[in-house]
Design a protein around this motif. Structure first.
Motif, PDB file in Angstrom:
ATOM      1  N   ASN A  44       0.985  -1.209  -0.022  1.00  0.00           N
ATOM      2  CA  ASN A  44      -0.101   0.096   0.010  1.00  0.00           C
ATOM      3  C   ASN A  44       0.999   1.301   0.044  1.00  0.00           C
ATOM      4  N   LEU A  46       0.483   5.006   0.927  1.00  0.00           N
ATOM      5  CA  LEU A  46      -0.374   5.849   1.646  1.00  0.00           C
ATOM      6  C   LEU A  46      -0.400   7.260   1.012  1.00  0.00           C
ATOM      7  N   ARG A  71     -11.880   2.472   2.068  1.00  0.00           N
ATOM      8  CA  ARG A  71     -12.146   2.212   3.482  1.00  0.00           C
ATOM      9  C   ARG A  71     -11.064   1.246   3.991  1.00  0.00           C
ATOM     10  N   LEU A  72     -10.767   1.239   5.210  1.00  0.00           N
ATOM     11  CA  LEU A  72      -9.901   0.332   6.011  1.00  0.00           C
ATOM     12  C   LEU A  72     -10.886  -0.255   7.227  1.00  0.00           C
ATOM     13  N   GLU A  85     -12.731   3.224   8.861  1.00  0.00           N
ATOM     14  CA  GLU A  85     -12.452   4.466   8.593  1.00  0.00           C
ATOM     15  C   GLU A  85     -12.563   4.711   7.047  1.00  0.00           C
ATOM     16  N   ARG A  87     -10.464   5.943   3.690  1.00  0.00           N
ATOM     17  CA  ARG A  87      -8.971   6.162   3.303  1.00  0.00           C
ATOM     18  C   ARG A  87      -8.983   6.916   1.997  1.00  0.00           C
ATOM     19  N   ALA A  91     -11.073  10.368   2.687  1.00  0.00           N
ATOM     20  CA  ALA A  91     -10.860  10.552   3.970  1.00  0.00           C
ATOM     21  C   ALA A  91     -10.484  12.246   4.043  1.00  0.00           C
ATOM     22  N   GLN A  97      -4.956   6.799  -1.507  1.00  0.00           N
ATOM     23  CA  GLN A  97      -4.061   5.727  -1.057  1.00  0.00           C
ATOM     24  C   GLN A  97      -4.299   4.800  -2.367  1.00  0.00           C
ATOM     25  N   LYS A 401      -1.523   8.222  12.471  1.00  0.00           N
ATOM     26  CA  LYS A 401      -1.330   9.275  11.094  1.00  0.00           C
ATOM     27  C   LYS A 401      -0.244  10.332  11.503  1.00  0.00           C
TER      28      LYS A 401
END
Length: 427
Positions: A44, A46, A71-72, A85, A87, A91, A97, A401
């Motif tokens: 991934n 970010l 989403r995560l 949450e 992503r 977000a 991401q 974060k």
């Protein structure tokens, strides 16, 4: 400026592109393997890493080889939801991401380095043997490489960037008494599989706890007619007492014993043993990292990426941190008046930040929510907020974060690491 980058992994290649974009020429990338191939599985990137790739002009190319999870979501080992949450763009970030295949991403970077910096920039089949500090003209460092026959090639450089991974030869040269990678007792099995799309088809899921865990995320958009999706997965379990780690990321294994370990992980939204059993192939490796070291810079030679701060994959941040290293180093070399000052400023910024992040990953990072749920309600729960208050869940997500450099507001507002493509002052 003569720059030698040791290692054609993600960090080394992004460093080459970033230094070139800042106006540097005379850049060489040297890789020990004789042929780079698209090995590995998914990673991934970010939003803070995608920002840097976008500013390098690579955003669209990388997006074409991956998928942007929306989403995560975290679950316990019974498939009950703990925390979820949005992503990426959903977000509030200005950048997505992206989930990509590591090998495909690496080859994309190689091709871009060769296109922008010139054919032959990446030399393969040369293994670093040592760096002689100050042995070259004008006090330059000299990197010495051996090919398969043992013949030695020497390269003088004003800056040597050690992006040669968790088993870095340059790190070992300066820390000869350091023990090997630190294993936490967990074994990971990674693979990809084409399986029925789960949830909304754009969710990265993590289920389990500190003893056993399963992670999955799409590497491509679901095929609508067939309802299938190519996903990357990581199955993880603590090894039996007395087992020894082998820090090899590419050891193929039989999936059947791993399927058995997860035989009861059949959720109404995902059949975990079926995913594992459908894998094209499975690679086994231990979860290892490196202890922080007090120094990254040795005269004109500096560590970057896993060579400097290999960390557990909790939080999916390894590649992203290497990209931040590369961009920060290029920015400092372009904006500081001397090479020595630039390397010192890079280390002063990145070494403490990655040491803090490494410590957080050892405490499970944002995945701490799964361990808390397991410790407080190992048999499951009716409502997660009876086990973990909403405020505590939010704090864990927010703190990670901030530490990792991708708090949405701070990332969106911070200044760019790009610089005008001119030679840096004093060089």
């Amino acid at each position: 400026m003569r720059i030698v980058i040791v290692g054609a992994g993600i960090g080394g290649l992004v460093a080459a592109l970033s230094l070139h974009a800042a106006g540097h020429r005379g850049i060489r990338v040297v890789e020990r393997v004789r042929e780079l191939r698209p090995l590995g599985v998914g990673i991934n990137l970010l939003p803070h890493a995608v920002r840097e790739l976008t500013e390098l002009g690579l955003g669209e190319q990388v997006a074409r080889i991956g998928v942007a999870p929306a989403r995560l979501a975290y679950f316990n080992r019974h498939g009950q939801p703990i925390w979820s949450e949005p992503r990426g763009l959903e977000a509030g970030y200005r950048w997505p991401q992206l989930s990509v295949h590591r090998g495909e991403f690496q080859l994309l970077l190689v091709e871009e380095v060769e296109r922008r910096l010139g054919a032959g920039t990446v030399r393969q089949g040369l293994r670093l043997t040592a760096v002689d500090h100050g042995a070259g003209d004008g006090g330059a460092d000299v990197a010495r490489f051996a090919d398969a026959s043992g013949a030695i090639t020497s390269m003088e450089a004003d800056v040597i960037v050690a992006a040669d991974g968790i088993h870095s030869a340059i790190r070992r040269q300066h820390h000869p008494d350091e023990h090997g990678p630190v294993w936490n007792g967990l074994v990971l099995w990674r693979g990809t599989a084409i399986v029925p799309a789960y949830l909304d088809g754009r969710t990265m899921i993590m289920a389990g706890d500190g003893e056993q865990k399963f992670v999955a995320y799409p590497l491509a958009a679901p095929d609508a007619p067939a309802g299938l999706s190519r996903v990357n997965f990581i199955a993880e379990r603590r090894a039996p007492e007395g087992a020894e780690a082998q820090s090899d990321w590419n050891r193929p294994v039989d999936p059947a014993p791993i399927v058995d370990l997860f035989a009861h992980w059949r959720f109404d939204w995902l059949d975990v043993p079926s995913v594992i059993g459908s894998a094209e192939r499975i690679l086994e490796y231990p979860m290892v990292d490196r202890d922080p070291i007090p120094r990254w810079t040795f005269v004109r030679t500096v560590l970057l990426g896993d060579a400097a701060h290999a960390m557990y994959p909790n939080g999916s941040n390894g590649a992203s941190q290497a990209i931040l290293d590369a961009r920060t180093l290029a920015h400092r070399l372009a904006t500081e008046p001397t090479i020595e000052g630039a390397l010192a400023a890079y280390e002063d910024e990145r070494r403490p930040a990655t040491a803090r992040l490494l410590e957080m990953t050892r405490r499970l990072g944002p995945e701490q929510v799964m361990q808390l749920a397991y410790e407080r309600a190992p048999g499951g729960f009716a409502d997660v907020h009876d086990v973990i208050p909403q405020a505590e869940l939010e704090r864990i997500a927010r703190d990670y974060k901030v530490a990792a450099g991708f708090d949405p507001a701070r990332l969106n507002e911070r200044s760019s690491l790009s610089v005008p493509a001119t030679s840096p002052q004093g060089v």
